[in-house]
Design a protein around this motif. Sequence first.
Motif, PDB file in Angstrom:
ATOM      1  N   LYS A  21       0.810  -1.223   0.000  1.00 11.75           N
ATOM      2  CA  LYS A  21       0.000   0.000   0.000  1.00 11.75           C
ATOM      3  C   LYS A  21       0.840   1.268   0.000  1.00 11.75           C
ATOM      4  O   LYS A  21       0.313   2.356  -0.178  1.00 11.75           O
ATOM      5  CB  LYS A  21      -0.884   0.034   1.262  1.00 11.75           C
ATOM      6  N   SER A  43     -10.469   4.483  -2.916  1.00 17.88           N
ATOM      7  CA  SER A  43     -10.698   3.114  -2.450  1.00 17.88           C
ATOM      8  C   SER A  43     -11.429   2.288  -3.508  1.00 17.88           C
ATOM      9  O   SER A  43     -12.178   2.827  -4.317  1.00 17.88           O
ATOM     10  CB  SER A  43     -11.520   3.126  -1.164  1.00 17.88           C
ATOM     11  N   HIS A  47      -6.691  12.729   0.838  1.00 16.82           N
ATOM     12  CA  HIS A  47      -6.924  11.287   0.925  1.00 16.82           C
ATOM     13  C   HIS A  47      -8.020  10.974  -0.070  1.00 16.82           C
ATOM     14  O   HIS A  47      -8.706  11.877  -0.523  1.00 16.82           O
ATOM     15  CB  HIS A  47      -7.400  10.951   2.345  1.00 16.82           C
ATOM     16  N   ASN A  92      -6.169  -0.101  -1.691  1.00 12.75           N
ATOM     17  CA  ASN A  92      -5.711   0.906  -2.658  1.00 12.75           C
ATOM     18  C   ASN A  92      -4.355   1.402  -2.194  1.00 12.75           C
ATOM     19  O   ASN A  92      -3.964   1.183  -1.047  1.00 12.75           O
ATOM     20  CB  ASN A  92      -6.691   2.087  -2.689  1.00 12.75           C
ATOM     21  N   SER A 137      -8.113  -0.580   3.361  1.00 10.34           N
ATOM     22  CA  SER A 137      -8.703  -0.547   2.030  1.00 10.34           C
ATOM     23  C   SER A 137      -7.628  -0.933   1.001  1.00 10.34           C
ATOM     24  O   SER A 137      -6.463  -0.592   1.163  1.00 10.34           O
ATOM     25  CB  SER A 137      -9.256   0.844   1.733  1.00 10.34           C
TER      26      SER A 137
HETATM   27 MG    MG Z   1      -8.096   3.572   3.289  1.00  6.32          MG
END
Ligand code: MG
Length: 320
Positions: free
Chosen positions: A49, A144, A223, A138, A136
Motif C-alpha cells: 500500500k 478506495s 486522501h 488501494n 482498504s
Molecule cells: Mg483507506
Amino acid sequence: MMSIISTDINKAIQILNQDDLVAIPTETVYGLAGNIYSEKAIKKIFELKKRPYFNPLIVHVGSIQQLDLLVEEIPEKAKILGNTFWPGPLTMVLKKKDSVPNRVTAGKNTVAIRIPNHPVVLQLLQSLDFPLAAPSANLFGSISPTNANHVATYFQNDLQMILDGGNCQKGIESTIIGFENNEPILYRLGSLSIEDIKNSIGKVQIKNNNEKSPDAPGMLSRHYAPKTPTLLEEDVATLVNKNKEKKIGLLLFDKPLETEIIYHQEILSKNSDLKEAAANLYAALHRLDKMNLDIIIAQEFPNHSLGKSINDRLTRATKK
Ligand code: MG
Ligand code: TXA
C-alpha cells in the motif's frame, strides 16, 4: 495472463494460512487482508500500500465472541453499538490486549475492530483461526476500490488472489468510533450515518479534523484522491462556465447539467437517494480519473446522513 480474480474461498483460506495476502470484499470497500499474527503478512500490507507505519490497521473478526481475545474492556455504549450495528459498516477503537501485535496497531494501546457484513468475507473469517487485518485495498491516499477490478488496477502484479464478492453495497469506508472516558468520539465519517448512531446511543462528539497528528490517519486532509485535479463546488454551473476551454468531467448528485461543453457527467443517484449515491461514488471517481480530464468538478451534496460522508470524502479528494 491468468486473472487473479476468483470466488474460490478455499484457495483464499490456503493463501492466508501461508502468511500471504488476499484482497477481500466487504460491504464498504475491498480490503487488503492478512493474518494479524503474521509478521510477514502485516509487513507486506504496509509495503504494497506504501502506507506509513504510523497508520494502524483495522482488525476484522467474524463474531462478537472473538472480541474477548483482542480487547481489555468494552464500554457500555460500545456494547450497544456492537449489538445494534454488527455485522456492519462500523469500526470501534477499543483498549487492546497485549496479545494484539503492535505492528498492527502502530504501537497504539487501542485496536480498531469491525465485523463486516458481506456473506463471502463472513464465511472466510469464520473459517480462519485468526482475525484479518485489512486496510482498504488501494495505494495510500488514492481512491478506495469498490469492485475486484479496481483492486486489480492497483495490485494486479503483487497479489495471488482477489476474492470476488461483486460490487460493494455501501461503497464508503466504515464509520470509526472510539471512546474517551467511556464516551463515544467519531473519528471518521463513513457508511453508518451519524443519525443512526445518535438514535442508538445519543450524543456523539465528532473529531475527524485533527490533521497534524490524526487519531485516524484516514482523516489526513488529502486522501481518497483521484490523480485528476478535483474541485468541490456548490454552484457547479458557474464553475463550468469559468472553465469552458477545459476537458471537464462532472460528478453530480441526481440531475445532469444541461450543457454541451462537458466531456462526461456521472450522476450518482437519479432517485436522489444518498445511500445509492454513496454506493456509486468511488466507481464514478475511478471512471472519471481514467478519462484524461483536465478537471473533475464535483457537486456539494446535501449535508446530512450519508451526504455528510460523501462531502467529507470529496473535500479530502480536492485537497492539494
Ligand atoms: Mg483507506
Ligand atoms: O470500511 C473499512 O473500514 C475498510 C474495510 C476494508 O473494512 N477498511 C478501511 O481501512 O477503511 P483503512 O486502513 O483504509 O482505514 C482505517 C482507518 C485509518 O484511518 C486508521 O488510522 C484508523 O482506521 N485506525 C486504525 N486503528 C486505529 C486506532 N487504534 N485508533 C484510531 N484510528 C485507528
